[in-house]
Design a protein around this motif. Structure first.
Motif, PDB file in Angstrom:
ATOM      1  N   ILE A 105       0.823  -1.209   0.000  1.00  0.00           N
ATOM      2  CA  ILE A 105       0.000   0.000   0.000  1.00  0.00           C
ATOM      3  C   ILE A 105       0.855   1.255   0.000  1.00  0.00           C
ATOM      4  O   ILE A 105       0.625   2.197  -0.770  1.00  0.00           O
ATOM      5  CB  ILE A 105      -0.957  -0.023   1.205  1.00  0.00           C
ATOM      6  CG1 ILE A 105      -1.975  -1.158   1.021  1.00  0.00           C
ATOM      7  CG2 ILE A 105      -1.670   1.320   1.363  1.00  0.00           C
ATOM      8  CD1 ILE A 105      -2.918  -1.350   2.184  1.00  0.00           C
ATOM      9  N   LEU A 106       1.881   1.289   0.854  1.00  0.00           N
ATOM     10  CA  LEU A 106       2.739   2.474   0.936  1.00  0.00           C
ATOM     11  C   LEU A 106       3.568   2.672  -0.327  1.00  0.00           C
ATOM     12  O   LEU A 106       3.978   3.795  -0.640  1.00  0.00           O
ATOM     13  CB  LEU A 106       3.658   2.370   2.158  1.00  0.00           C
ATOM     14  CG  LEU A 106       2.947   2.368   3.521  1.00  0.00           C
ATOM     15  CD1 LEU A 106       3.965   2.161   4.645  1.00  0.00           C
ATOM     16  CD2 LEU A 106       2.193   3.683   3.728  1.00  0.00           C
ATOM     17  N   GLY A 107       3.824   1.591  -1.065  1.00  0.00           N
ATOM     18  CA  GLY A 107       4.641   1.695  -2.262  1.00  0.00           C
ATOM     19  C   GLY A 107       3.880   2.070  -3.519  1.00  0.00           C
ATOM     20  O   GLY A 107       4.481   2.248  -4.585  1.00  0.00           O
ATOM     21  N   LEU A 108       2.535   2.215  -3.417  1.00  0.00           N
ATOM     22  CA  LEU A 108       1.740   2.515  -4.602  1.00  0.00           C
ATOM     23  C   LEU A 108       2.099   3.849  -5.270  1.00  0.00           C
ATOM     24  O   LEU A 108       2.145   3.916  -6.504  1.00  0.00           O
ATOM     25  CB  LEU A 108       0.247   2.470  -4.259  1.00  0.00           C
ATOM     26  CG  LEU A 108      -0.350   1.073  -4.063  1.00  0.00           C
ATOM     27  CD1 LEU A 108      -1.803   1.163  -3.617  1.00  0.00           C
ATOM     28  CD2 LEU A 108      -0.239   0.264  -5.348  1.00  0.00           C
ATOM     29  N   PRO A 109       2.332   4.946  -4.516  1.00  0.00           N
ATOM     30  CA  PRO A 109       2.709   6.191  -5.195  1.00  0.00           C
ATOM     31  C   PRO A 109       3.990   6.041  -6.022  1.00  0.00           C
ATOM     32  O   PRO A 109       4.059   6.518  -7.163  1.00  0.00           O
ATOM     33  CB  PRO A 109       2.903   7.182  -4.034  1.00  0.00           C
ATOM     34  CG  PRO A 109       2.027   6.657  -2.950  1.00  0.00           C
ATOM     35  CD  PRO A 109       2.122   5.169  -3.058  1.00  0.00           C
ATOM     36  N   GLY A 110       4.995   5.367  -5.476  1.00  0.00           N
ATOM     37  CA  GLY A 110       6.235   5.144  -6.217  1.00  0.00           C
ATOM     38  C   GLY A 110       6.008   4.266  -7.435  1.00  0.00           C
ATOM     39  O   GLY A 110       6.586   4.510  -8.510  1.00  0.00           O
ATOM     40  N   ALA A 111       5.147   3.238  -7.273  1.00  0.00           N
ATOM     41  CA  ALA A 111       4.840   2.364  -8.409  1.00  0.00           C
ATOM     42  C   ALA A 111       4.130   3.135  -9.516  1.00  0.00           C
ATOM     43  O   ALA A 111       4.368   2.904 -10.704  1.00  0.00           O
ATOM     44  CB  ALA A 111       3.979   1.189  -7.942  1.00  0.00           C
ATOM     45  N   ALA A 112       3.249   4.059  -9.127  1.00  0.00           N
ATOM     46  CA  ALA A 112       2.559   4.870 -10.134  1.00  0.00           C
ATOM     47  C   ALA A 112       3.546   5.723 -10.924  1.00  0.00           C
ATOM     48  O   ALA A 112       3.421   5.866 -12.154  1.00  0.00           O
ATOM     49  CB  ALA A 112       1.516   5.758  -9.456  1.00  0.00           C
ATOM     50  N   MET A 113       4.531   6.284 -10.245  1.00  0.00           N
ATOM     51  CA  MET A 113       5.546   7.083 -10.938  1.00  0.00           C
ATOM     52  C   MET A 113       6.360   6.210 -11.885  1.00  0.00           C
ATOM     53  O   MET A 113       6.672   6.618 -13.015  1.00  0.00           O
ATOM     54  CB  MET A 113       6.456   7.753  -9.911  1.00  0.00           C
ATOM     55  CG  MET A 113       5.744   8.768  -9.011  1.00  0.00           C
ATOM     56  SD  MET A 113       4.969  10.105  -9.948  1.00  0.00           S
ATOM     57  CE  MET A 113       6.428  10.883 -10.655  1.00  0.00           C
TER      58      MET A 113
END
Length: 483
Positions: free
Chosen positions: A146-154
């Protein structure tokens, strides 16, 4: 009278259930980190083994999204060969529990804990499949996903291949959400199957650089556990995993049975026999090294809505899965992985009871709190400990509500103050009781009347005795206790 008076209805229903189950079996297997064929094996066993056994007549069993996270963790920790041993042990434990007639006790588990468990699974499942939809590697933990989703989106925005993969997954979800609104005969085709077929056709026609299912072959994928596999799973950690498999699979199956019983007017589920049927199916799945099974509400409700009348429909759905796995295994290699990820994102979303949570918060905030804490605990810690936290909160809430005690101080002017206790006096209410008693004046005699109590636990009894002794001194009037 014909032996199978409802054969036509059951055959029709079995084909519908087969079309619903096929993409879900494959998707659950891929998301669990095991060969796609093992999902089909579990679906086949759910039809041909569990489907033939007594328990629930219309409930359909197979691999379930609710166990995906737990299976993935087990395979990641202990390896694929150990999965068969774990599932086998869970199946045997279910058989024992059914033989001991413990099936009905699963109905005593707090519904908030069950819904919180499913919500936590849904959150982790959605987060993990968003990575899969973009063709990215997901972090190992639920919180990390869950916390890694913003980085994955980038990362996805900077990759053409990731964007193409994400478009296929998003399109799959959109088709599934909107498909039930399609009028006419086309709308009767299961949305999941339609979405996968469309995603496959678009991917092949456009040549998108999207990963597809890896096919190993049915006989290559089935690997019964050997002696090394049994030897590699000794330890407390494996025991906890077996217990988690057993409890979660059993609870999900029996809660599904209760839901399916509300959808039809046929024979009711016999819970202990259904638990043994699930245990027999999981035992066979373990021997074959396949995924664990549960009864699945999506397939079961599709079976009922399609007009099934007897268990013939669920047995035949296993036959169709077997024929597909034997005759058309190469068709699996055409299915895009992001399409399967989209199916599981949709399945995970349906596990989160958003409307139910809002209604629960308005009427029973304590239960809503348990649901949310259970879900968050599963995301932050892990499945087994999250469920234990939820159960502990549920027990604590029940104990708190059950230990209602009322204190009345009656002052008749002359004579002693009379303190009357009624209800259930437990250690949870002890601070309130002692605060009230210690606030009473020391210069008057007291009479402590306990005759109105239905229950007085040891902690309260001891504390009241000590309080009475402490206040019955030469300097103060005595305390009279009426038991």
């Amino acid at each position: 009278m014909p032996r199978f008076p409802h054969l036509r209805q059951d055959v029709t229903a079995s084909l519908v259930v087969f079309l619903v189950a096929l993409p879900l079996c494959v998707g659950v297997a891929v998301a669990s980190g095991v060969p796609a064929e093992l999902g089909l094996v579990t679906g086949i066993v759910g039809g041909l083994v569990t489907g033939l056994l007594p328990g629930s007549s219309l409930q359909v069993s197979g691999p379930a999204a609710g166990l995906t996270v737990l299976v993935f963790e087990a395979v990641d920790t202990y390896g694929l060969p150990a999965l068969g041993v774990i599932v086998l042990a869970a199946g045997v434990l279910q058989l024992v529990m059914g033989a001991l007639r413990l099936g009905r006790w699963f109905r005593a588990i707090s519904l908030s804990v069950i819904e919180g468990m499913l919500a936590g699974i849904g959150l982790v499942l959605i987060a993990g499949q968003l990575y899969a939809a973009a063709g990215l590697e997901a972090p190992a933990t639920g919180a990390g996903k869950i916390l890694g989703l913003p980085g994955a989106a980038m990362d996805a925005l900077g990759s053409t291949e990731a964007l193409a993969s994400l478009a296929v997954g998003t399109g799959t979800v959109v088709v599934m959400v909107l498909w039930h609104r399609v009028p006419g005969p086309a709308g009767a085709v299961p949305g999941a199957l339609t979405a996968v077929l469309l995603a496959t056709a678009v991917t092949l026609a456009s040549g998108l650089p999207v990963a597809t299912v890896e096919v190993r072959g049915l006989f290559d994928a089935v690997q019964p556990p050997d002696a090394d596999a049994f030897g590699s799973v000794a330890g407390i950690g494996v025991l906890g995993t077996v217990v988690a498999f057993t409890l979660i699979a059993s609870a999900e199956s029996l809660f599904s049975a209760a839901a399916v019983d509300r959808l039809h007017t046929g024979p009711r589920t016999r819970y202990n026999r259904e638990l043994m049927a699930q245990g027999a199916g999981n035992t066979v799945c373990g021997i074959l090294g396949a995924l664990p099974m549960t009864a699945v509400i999506v397939r079961s409700s599709a079976n009922v809505r399609a007009g099934a009348r007897t268990k013939v429909s669920r047995v035949l759905h296993g036959v169709w899965l077997l024929l597909f796995a034997a005759l058309l295994p190469s068709a699996l290699a055409l299915i895009p992985l992001p399409a399967l990820a989209g199916i599981l994102v949709h399945a995970g979303w349906k596990l989160i009871p958003l409307r139910g949570l809002a209604a629960l918060w308005r009427g029973h905030r304590g239960e809503a709190f348990i649901l949310v804490v259970t879900a968050v605990s599963i995301v932050v810690v892990n499945m087994f400990e999250g469920v234990l936290i939820g159960l502990a909160l549920s027990v604590a809430k029940t104990a708190w509500e059950a230990s209602q005690v009322r204190l009345e101080v009656m002052d008749r002017g002359a004579g002693p103050l009379r303190v009357h206790l009624s209800g259930n006096a437990t250690f949870l209410r002890l601070p309130k009781i002692l605060d009230t008693l210690e606030s009473l004046p020391d210069d008057r005699p007291l009479e402590l009347d306990l005759t109105g109590l239905h229950h007085l636990d040891h902690a309260c009894h001891t504390a009241l005795e000590h309080w009475a002794e402490r206040h019955s001194t030469p300097e103060t009037p005595p305390v009279k206790v009426t038991p």
